[in-house]
Write a protein that holds these residues in place. Sequence first.
Motif, PDB file in Angstrom:
ATOM      1  N   HIS A 263       0.827  -1.209   0.000  1.00  0.00           N
ATOM      2  CA  HIS A 263       0.000   0.000   0.000  1.00  0.00           C
ATOM      3  C   HIS A 263       0.867   1.266   0.000  1.00  0.00           C
ATOM      4  CE1 HIS A 263      -3.987  -1.665  -0.053  1.00  0.00           C
ATOM      5  NE2 HIS A 263      -3.684  -2.506   0.923  1.00  0.00           N
ATOM      6  N   VAL A 264       1.958   1.257   0.742  1.00  0.00           N
ATOM      7  CA  VAL A 264       2.867   2.414   0.712  1.00  0.00           C
ATOM      8  C   VAL A 264       3.456   2.572  -0.694  1.00  0.00           C
ATOM      9  CG1 VAL A 264       5.097   3.290   1.550  1.00  0.00           C
ATOM     10  CG2 VAL A 264       3.405   2.428   3.184  1.00  0.00           C
ATOM     11  N   ALA A 265       3.864   1.452  -1.295  1.00  0.00           N
ATOM     12  CA  ALA A 265       4.427   1.493  -2.652  1.00  0.00           C
ATOM     13  C   ALA A 265       3.402   2.048  -3.644  1.00  0.00           C
ATOM     14  CB  ALA A 265       4.890   0.101  -3.075  1.00  0.00           C
ATOM     15  N   ALA A 266       2.174   1.593  -3.546  1.00  0.00           N
ATOM     16  CA  ALA A 266       1.122   2.077  -4.455  1.00  0.00           C
ATOM     17  C   ALA A 266       0.900   3.573  -4.252  1.00  0.00           C
ATOM     18  CB  ALA A 266      -0.167   1.294  -4.220  1.00  0.00           C
ATOM     19  N   GLY A 267       0.957   4.011  -3.006  1.00  0.00           N
ATOM     20  CA  GLY A 267       0.787   5.432  -2.709  1.00  0.00           C
ATOM     21  C   GLY A 267       1.874   6.307  -3.301  1.00  0.00           C
ATOM     22  N   LEU A 268       3.053   5.741  -3.477  1.00  0.00           N
ATOM     23  CA  LEU A 268       4.166   6.474  -4.091  1.00  0.00           C
ATOM     24  C   LEU A 268       4.034   6.534  -5.609  1.00  0.00           C
ATOM     25  CD1 LEU A 268       7.052   4.720  -2.114  1.00  0.00           C
ATOM     26  CD2 LEU A 268       6.447   7.141  -1.908  1.00  0.00           C
ATOM     27  N   GLY A 269       3.168   5.700  -6.168  1.00  0.00           N
ATOM     28  CA  GLY A 269       3.070   5.594  -7.624  1.00  0.00           C
ATOM     29  C   GLY A 269       3.980   4.527  -8.205  1.00  0.00           C
ATOM     30  N   ALA A 270       4.486   3.645  -7.363  1.00  0.00           N
ATOM     31  CA  ALA A 270       5.380   2.584  -7.834  1.00  0.00           C
ATOM     32  C   ALA A 270       4.597   1.532  -8.628  1.00  0.00           C
ATOM     33  CB  ALA A 270       6.059   1.926  -6.648  1.00  0.00           C
ATOM     34  N   HIS A 271       5.279   0.926  -9.586  1.00  0.00           N
ATOM     35  CA  HIS A 271       4.684  -0.174 -10.355  1.00  0.00           C
ATOM     36  C   HIS A 271       5.360  -1.514 -10.074  1.00  0.00           C
ATOM     37  CE1 HIS A 271       2.296   2.719 -12.459  1.00  0.00           C
ATOM     38  NE2 HIS A 271       3.382   3.370 -12.853  1.00  0.00           N
ATOM     39  N   THR A 272       6.625  -1.465  -9.697  1.00  0.00           N
ATOM     40  CA  THR A 272       7.374  -2.709  -9.481  1.00  0.00           C
ATOM     41  C   THR A 272       7.991  -2.698  -8.086  1.00  0.00           C
ATOM     42  OG1 THR A 272       9.320  -1.719 -10.522  1.00  0.00           O
ATOM     43  CG2 THR A 272       7.882  -3.024 -11.938  1.00  0.00           C
ATOM     44  N   VAL A 273       7.840  -3.824  -7.388  1.00  0.00           N
ATOM     45  CA  VAL A 273       8.259  -3.927  -5.985  1.00  0.00           C
ATOM     46  C   VAL A 273       9.029  -5.233  -5.784  1.00  0.00           C
ATOM     47  CG1 VAL A 273       7.448  -4.053  -3.587  1.00  0.00           C
ATOM     48  CG2 VAL A 273       6.193  -2.665  -5.246  1.00  0.00           C
ATOM     49  N   ALA A 274      10.134  -5.154  -5.064  1.00  0.00           N
ATOM     50  CA  ALA A 274      10.894  -6.361  -4.709  1.00  0.00           C
ATOM     51  C   ALA A 274      10.929  -6.515  -3.192  1.00  0.00           C
ATOM     52  CB  ALA A 274      12.313  -6.289  -5.257  1.00  0.00           C
ATOM     53  N   PHE A 275      10.579  -7.724  -2.729  1.00  0.00           N
ATOM     54  CA  PHE A 275      10.604  -8.049  -1.298  1.00  0.00           C
ATOM     55  C   PHE A 275      11.712  -9.057  -0.990  1.00  0.00           C
ATOM     56  CE2 PHE A 275       6.058  -6.952  -1.579  1.00  0.00           C
ATOM     57  CZ  PHE A 275       5.834  -6.288  -0.386  1.00  0.00           C
ATOM     58  N   PRO A 276      12.349  -8.946   0.161  1.00  0.00           N
ATOM     59  CA  PRO A 276      13.145 -10.062   0.680  1.00  0.00           C
ATOM     60  C   PRO A 276      12.223 -10.988   1.475  1.00  0.00           C
ATOM     61  CG  PRO A 276      13.321  -8.245   2.196  1.00  0.00           C
ATOM     62  CD  PRO A 276      12.348  -7.809   1.111  1.00  0.00           C
ATOM     63  N   ALA A 277      12.769 -12.088   1.957  1.00  0.00           N
ATOM     64  CA  ALA A 277      11.993 -13.016   2.792  1.00  0.00           C
ATOM     65  C   ALA A 277      12.017 -12.482   4.235  1.00  0.00           C
ATOM     66  CB  ALA A 277      12.589 -14.411   2.711  1.00  0.00           C
ATOM     67  N   ILE A 278      11.119 -11.537   4.470  1.00  0.00           N
ATOM     68  CA  ILE A 278      11.060 -10.822   5.754  1.00  0.00           C
ATOM     69  C   ILE A 278      10.966 -11.809   6.927  1.00  0.00           C
ATOM     70  CG2 ILE A 278       9.669  -9.191   7.125  1.00  0.00           C
ATOM     71  CD1 ILE A 278       8.649  -8.089   4.365  1.00  0.00           C
ATOM     72  N   SER A 279      11.731 -11.533   7.960  1.00  0.00           N
ATOM     73  CA  SER A 279      11.745 -12.285   9.231  1.00  0.00           C
ATOM     74  C   SER A 279      12.446 -13.642   9.188  1.00  0.00           C
ATOM     75  CB  SER A 279      10.326 -12.494   9.815  1.00  0.00           C
ATOM     76  OG  SER A 279       9.817 -11.282  10.330  1.00  0.00           O
ATOM     77  N   THR A 280      12.914 -14.086   8.012  1.00  0.00           N
ATOM     78  CA  THR A 280      13.473 -15.448   7.935  1.00  0.00           C
ATOM     79  C   THR A 280      14.966 -15.532   8.235  1.00  0.00           C
ATOM     80  OG1 THR A 280      13.971 -15.358   5.562  1.00  0.00           O
ATOM     81  CG2 THR A 280      11.765 -16.110   6.198  1.00  0.00           C
ATOM     82  N   GLY A 281      15.584 -14.396   8.573  1.00  0.00           N
ATOM     83  CA  GLY A 281      17.014 -14.402   8.880  1.00  0.00           C
ATOM     84  C   GLY A 281      17.224 -14.246  10.378  1.00  0.00           C
ATOM     85  N   ILE A 282      17.665 -13.074  10.764  1.00  0.00           N
ATOM     86  CA  ILE A 282      17.966 -12.775  12.169  1.00  0.00           C
ATOM     87  C   ILE A 282      16.718 -12.984  13.050  1.00  0.00           C
ATOM     88  CG2 ILE A 282      18.587 -10.840  13.707  1.00  0.00           C
ATOM     89  CD1 ILE A 282      20.488  -9.965  11.282  1.00  0.00           C
ATOM     90  N   TYR A 283      15.526 -12.792  12.490  1.00  0.00           N
ATOM     91  CA  TYR A 283      14.288 -12.967  13.253  1.00  0.00           C
ATOM     92  C   TYR A 283      13.770 -14.415  13.260  1.00  0.00           C
ATOM     93  CZ  TYR A 283      13.862  -7.899  14.041  1.00  0.00           C
ATOM     94  OH  TYR A 283      14.059  -6.602  14.440  1.00  0.00           O
ATOM     95  N   ARG A 284      14.512 -15.335  12.570  1.00  0.00           N
ATOM     96  CA  ARG A 284      14.384 -16.794  12.751  1.00  0.00           C
ATOM     97  C   ARG A 284      13.055 -17.437  12.339  1.00  0.00           C
ATOM     98  NH1 ARG A 284      15.532 -15.154  17.863  1.00  0.00           N
ATOM     99  NH2 ARG A 284      13.695 -16.250  18.607  1.00  0.00           N
ATOM    100  N   TRP A 285      12.268 -16.787  11.519  1.00  0.00           N
ATOM    101  CA  TRP A 285      10.996 -17.388  11.096  1.00  0.00           C
ATOM    102  C   TRP A 285      11.294 -18.545  10.139  1.00  0.00           C
ATOM    103  CZ3 TRP A 285       6.382 -14.445  12.399  1.00  0.00           C
ATOM    104  CH2 TRP A 285       5.191 -15.166  12.136  1.00  0.00           C
TER     105      TRP A 285
END
Length: 184
Positions: free
Chosen positions: A116-138
């Motif tokens: 939603h933040v990305a869409a609000g900026l007018g972005a069209h392309t978004v890249a995510f990492p695997a959130i929480s799967t490293g130091i946060y151990r998920w």
Amino acid sequence: RRSARLKNAHVGHLELVMGDITEQDVDVVVNAANSSLLGGGGVDGAIHRKGGPDILAACRALRAGHYGRGLKTGQAVATTAGRLAARWVVHTVGPVWSATHDRSELLADCYRNSLHVAAGLGAHTVAFPAISTGIYRWPVESAATVAVATIAETRKQTPDITSVRLVLFDKRAFDAYEVAAAGQ
Ligand code: AR6
């Protein structure tokens, strides 16, 4: 060459890439940050290192303003991407894994709010990492299920985002996300 071992796949509307999040040529790179917004290890360290000091300066300005107490788990906020190829970094704070409390909704919030933040900026392309799967151990299989389902659901509300890429750092994570995406 390292790239010879890299993998990528399209599963439905999702792009899966084995690689480094800081090298993605997209409008928005999502950072797996912490609530201080002032940097750390993993993805966060790599983004600040490669993006340069403008990102940290923008984060400090956020802390001096609206985010005096930091960014809450699951929330998302944008800054410049500094010297990265991306236009913006969207910082989000994943939940630390808990074996006793189901924090999946907070992990889902990271994906929802970042899109939603990305869409609000007018972005069209978004890249995510695997959130929480490293130091946060998920555990990566569980995190993959949450990520894939939440992205699919949120994209219905953010039609201007034409490409969502999940960037996985190693083969094990890539394979887990590919399985989750295929089951979606
Ligand atoms: N590109 C893509 N993925 C990466 C990269 C990279 N350059 N580096 C690591 N990964 P993490 P978290 C993978 O630890 O678990 C920081 O200190 C990594 O293998 O970056 O949400 C923050 O400041 C793992 O699969 O994020 C917080 O304190 C995934 O990215 C805390 O870590 C996420 O690992 C956040 O921990």
